[in-house]
Write an enzyme that holds these catalytic residues in place. Structure first.
Site, PDB file in Angstrom:
ATOM      1  N   SER A 139     -20.258  -8.747  16.477  1.00 35.50           N
ATOM      2  CA  SER A 139     -20.243 -10.200  16.474  1.00 35.50           C
ATOM      3  C   SER A 139     -18.884 -10.751  16.871  1.00 35.50           C
ATOM      4  O   SER A 139     -17.934  -9.999  17.078  1.00 35.50           O
ATOM      5  CB  SER A 139     -20.589 -10.713  15.077  1.00 35.50           C
ATOM      6  OG  SER A 139     -19.524 -10.406  14.193  1.00 35.50           O
ATOM      7  N   LYS A 140     -18.838 -12.072  16.957  1.00 36.67           N
ATOM      8  CA  LYS A 140     -17.575 -12.710  17.331  1.00 36.67           C
ATOM      9  C   LYS A 140     -16.474 -12.383  16.337  1.00 36.67           C
ATOM     10  O   LYS A 140     -15.328 -12.228  16.670  1.00 36.67           O
ATOM     11  CB  LYS A 140     -17.780 -14.231  17.384  1.00 36.67           C
ATOM     12  CG  LYS A 140     -18.820 -14.600  18.432  1.00 36.67           C
ATOM     13  CD  LYS A 140     -18.636 -16.001  18.944  1.00 36.67           C
ATOM     14  CE  LYS A 140     -19.449 -16.210  20.203  1.00 36.67           C
ATOM     15  NZ  LYS A 140     -20.752 -16.807  19.951  1.00 36.67           N
ATOM     16  N   ARG A 141     -16.861 -12.300  15.102  1.00 33.46           N
ATOM     17  CA  ARG A 141     -15.918 -11.991  14.030  1.00 33.46           C
ATOM     18  C   ARG A 141     -15.202 -10.661  14.319  1.00 33.46           C
ATOM     19  O   ARG A 141     -14.021 -10.487  14.018  1.00 33.46           O
ATOM     20  CB  ARG A 141     -16.694 -11.917  12.710  1.00 33.46           C
ATOM     21  CG  ARG A 141     -15.939 -11.396  11.518  1.00 33.46           C
ATOM     22  CD  ARG A 141     -14.877 -12.377  11.015  1.00 33.46           C
ATOM     23  NE  ARG A 141     -13.720 -11.634  10.515  1.00 33.46           N
ATOM     24  CZ  ARG A 141     -12.545 -12.187  10.230  1.00 33.46           C
ATOM     25  NH1 ARG A 141     -12.371 -13.477  10.425  1.00 33.46           N
ATOM     26  NH2 ARG A 141     -11.567 -11.456   9.760  1.00 33.46           N
ATOM     27  N   ASP A 142     -15.924  -9.733  14.908  1.00 26.40           N
ATOM     28  CA  ASP A 142     -15.338  -8.426  15.193  1.00 26.40           C
ATOM     29  C   ASP A 142     -14.250  -8.520  16.244  1.00 26.40           C
ATOM     30  O   ASP A 142     -13.320  -7.726  16.265  1.00 26.40           O
ATOM     31  CB  ASP A 142     -16.424  -7.451  15.663  1.00 26.40           C
ATOM     32  CG  ASP A 142     -17.456  -7.223  14.574  1.00 26.40           C
ATOM     33  OD1 ASP A 142     -17.050  -6.951  13.442  1.00 26.40           O
ATOM     34  OD2 ASP A 142     -18.653  -7.351  14.862  1.00 26.40           O
ATOM     35  N   SER A 143     -14.379  -9.514  17.107  1.00 27.93           N
ATOM     36  CA  SER A 143     -13.359  -9.663  18.130  1.00 27.93           C
ATOM     37  C   SER A 143     -12.058 -10.135  17.502  1.00 27.93           C
ATOM     38  O   SER A 143     -10.973  -9.742  17.903  1.00 27.93           O
ATOM     39  CB  SER A 143     -13.811 -10.657  19.195  1.00 27.93           C
ATOM     40  OG  SER A 143     -13.040 -10.481  20.359  1.00 27.93           O
TER      41      SER A 143
END
Length: 496
Positions: free
Chosen positions: A259-263
RNA sequence: GCCCCCAUCGUCUAGUGGCCCAGGACGAAGCCCUCUCAAGGCUUAAACCGGGAUUCGAAUUCCCGUGGGGGCACCA
């Protein structure tokens, strides 16, 4: 002669412009591209912007730029046109209306006047009763006259697909085989929204048909609505494309979808899942593509490939259906491997922006000379700063502590530097061939080890403890600067 | 809650009934090379989720569990 004929495939990458182009999208685009090129077909780009409220300004441009940076050049698309345009769904309203009419007339779709508020209430009630959330069919029961009257009255409405309520749908996915679903699990999905724009379900099916798409390559998040899509295509009486649902990417931990959070997390470690960021971080299109390609594809042989080689080896039969956890260490590996494969000129050109963005004045001749020295030390392109920034600086300011050789003190180190200075000064030019032999001889006769002597010179001339090979580096730095820097080092050491 | 999908070393994967005491790559460990850091070479450790069934024989087929993932919007 025997000719194996393969029908050229027409594939498409159809992102919605709602955010950054990320790794998952890029990989989907890559496989679609590879399939098209492998078979001598076309790869096109279509922008799915039917949710106007979610459209992000600039996102579309980022998709164009990202695909070009990766080298995934499309044959048809919004910014280059093509025979099946327009390639932006908001510019295709009339087309969708035409097909909606066909569906309504043939009894496969019906207008629905239910308000979002009512629908919400129904859904909540169903959840309370632990029943599957689904449209309750109120407007499905309306007579055609009644519906026509309300439309004529100007009542707002959507158009829903009239899903068969009994039986099963068998949909065939190329990687998973037949997928069977009971029709009652499928909803009467909205095809046309109140704002007059279609939903994905209608728009994608219509466009894929109109644009002659032979293979639909998309993410497995579509598997749930896949049988619905098959029903829509069949309602029109069209020939189905080959459906290829790719595996999803999981977080590096393997727990949960990427997810974006992982980026955000990845960025702390110098990684990103957004294509745009990867360029800034010093990753190469070759490295990113090679890395992404191998997650979900069992390549027959030869892990290291450029785009052209991927086309040669590609086959949708060797794609894998299971989810894959991404692994940034592998990205590093492929990036470094491709960097070593670039020609000196090519790599120099790619490195230059990373030097100049740090305000360094890059001399092209010097750059060309240092590339062979630092090439196999680079993992990312911006690593060139760590290994080669000193080549473009007037002065180096070594940490005094670093000038002291292991096992020796400042005074002894100063003496060694002094002796090395004399030896180098005797040379008319400073080159690898001229300088190494006398300095090695000095190491021998002094009883010191090479690490001690060369280490002092390394820190003195490059300003750092880790550098490209010493003599080659000194040669590029030049006689004047080398001698001046060693002299400076002696002074620094004597002050300790 | 309901539905769908997936399941081989830590990770990505090869393997389509005997060629598998399971192969490759990343990563890890060790050794060699070596002026630092790399690169390179060699070596090692490391997996068929569990249980049934079919078969002379199963990582490979079927069933049941379990685990993981995805979906159930006037979002894509």
């Amino acid at each position: 002669m025997f000719i194996l004929s393969v029908k050229p495939a027409r594939t498409r990458f159809a992102p919605s412009p709602t955010g950054h182009l990320h790794l998952g999208g890029a990989r989907t685009a890559l496989y679609a591209y590879l399939l098209a090129k492998k078979t001598g077909g076309q790869f096109l780009l279509r922008i799915e912007d039917t949710d106007v409220s979610r459209t992000v300004p600039g996102a579309e441009q980022e998709i164009f730029d990202g695909l070009r940076w990766l080298g995934l050049n499309y044959d048809e698309g919004p910014d280059i046109g093509g025979p099946y345009g327009p390639y932006r769904q908001t510019e295709r309203r009339e087309i969708y209306h035409k097909y909606i009419d066909i569906l309504v007339k043939s009894g496969h779709a019906y207008p629905c006047f239910c308000t979002p508020e009512r629908l919400d209430a129904v859904r909540q009630e169903q959840q309370k009763l632990k029943v599957n959330p689904h449209y309750d069919g109120t407007c499905r029961a309306l007579s055609q006259d009644e519906a026509a009257r309300r439309i004529a009255n100007g009542e707002k409405h959507v158009v829903r697909f009239k899903m068969a309520q009994e039986g099963v749908t068998v949909a065939h996915d190329h990687l998973r085989g037949d997928i069977t679903l009971e029709n009652k699990q499928l909803n009467d999905q909205v095809l046309l929204k109140t704002d007059g724009l279609p939903t994905y379900h209608l728009a994608a099916m219509v466009d894929d048909h109109e644009m002659g798409i032979t293979h639909v390559v998309r993410g497995s998040e579509w598997l749930g609505t896949f049988p619905l899509h098959v029903n829509i295509v069949r309602a029109f009486g069209w020939e189905e494309p080959t459906w290829v649902h790719l595996s999803v990417f999981l977080k590096p931990s393997g727990k949960g979808k990427l997810s974006k959070r992982d980026s955000v997390d990845a960025n702390k470690d110098g990684y990103s899942v957004f294509i745009k960021d990867m360029q800034d971080l010093g990753f190469t299109p070759e490295g990113v593509l090679n890395w992404g390609a191998l997650m979900g594809w069992g390549v027959p042989e030869g892990d290291v490939m450029n785009l052209e080689q991927m086309v040669e080896r590609f086959s949708i039969d060797s794609l894998t259906p299971s989810p894959a956890a991404i692994n940034f260490q592998k990205l590093d590996h492929f990036n470094a491997t491709h960097i070593r494969l670039f020609t000196t000129e090519d790599l120099a050109a790619r490195l230059k922006p990373y030097f100049t963005r740090e305000g360094l004045n890059v001399n092209d001749d010097t750059l060309l000379k240092i590339v062979p020295l630092i090439r196999e030390r680079l993992v990312t392109l911006d690593d060139c700063l760590a290994f080669g920034a000193f080549f473009f600086k007037e002065d180096v300011n070594p940490n005094p502590e670093d000038l002291i050789a292991k096992g020796l003190d400042a005074k002894q180190s100063a003496q060694i530097a002094q002796r090395a200075y004399q030896i180098l000064e005797e040379q008319p030019t400073i080159s690898h061939e001229r300088c190494e032999p006398p300095l090695r001889a000095y190491v021998e006769e002094s009883g010191l080890n090479a690490n001690q002597v060369f280490g002092i010179l390394r820190v003195a001339t490059t300003g750092q403890k880790v550098s490209p090979p010493l003599f080659e580096s000194m040669e590029i730095i030049g006689r004047e600067k080398c001698l001046a820097r060693i002299k400076n080092a002696i002074e620094v050491l004597e002050k300790i």
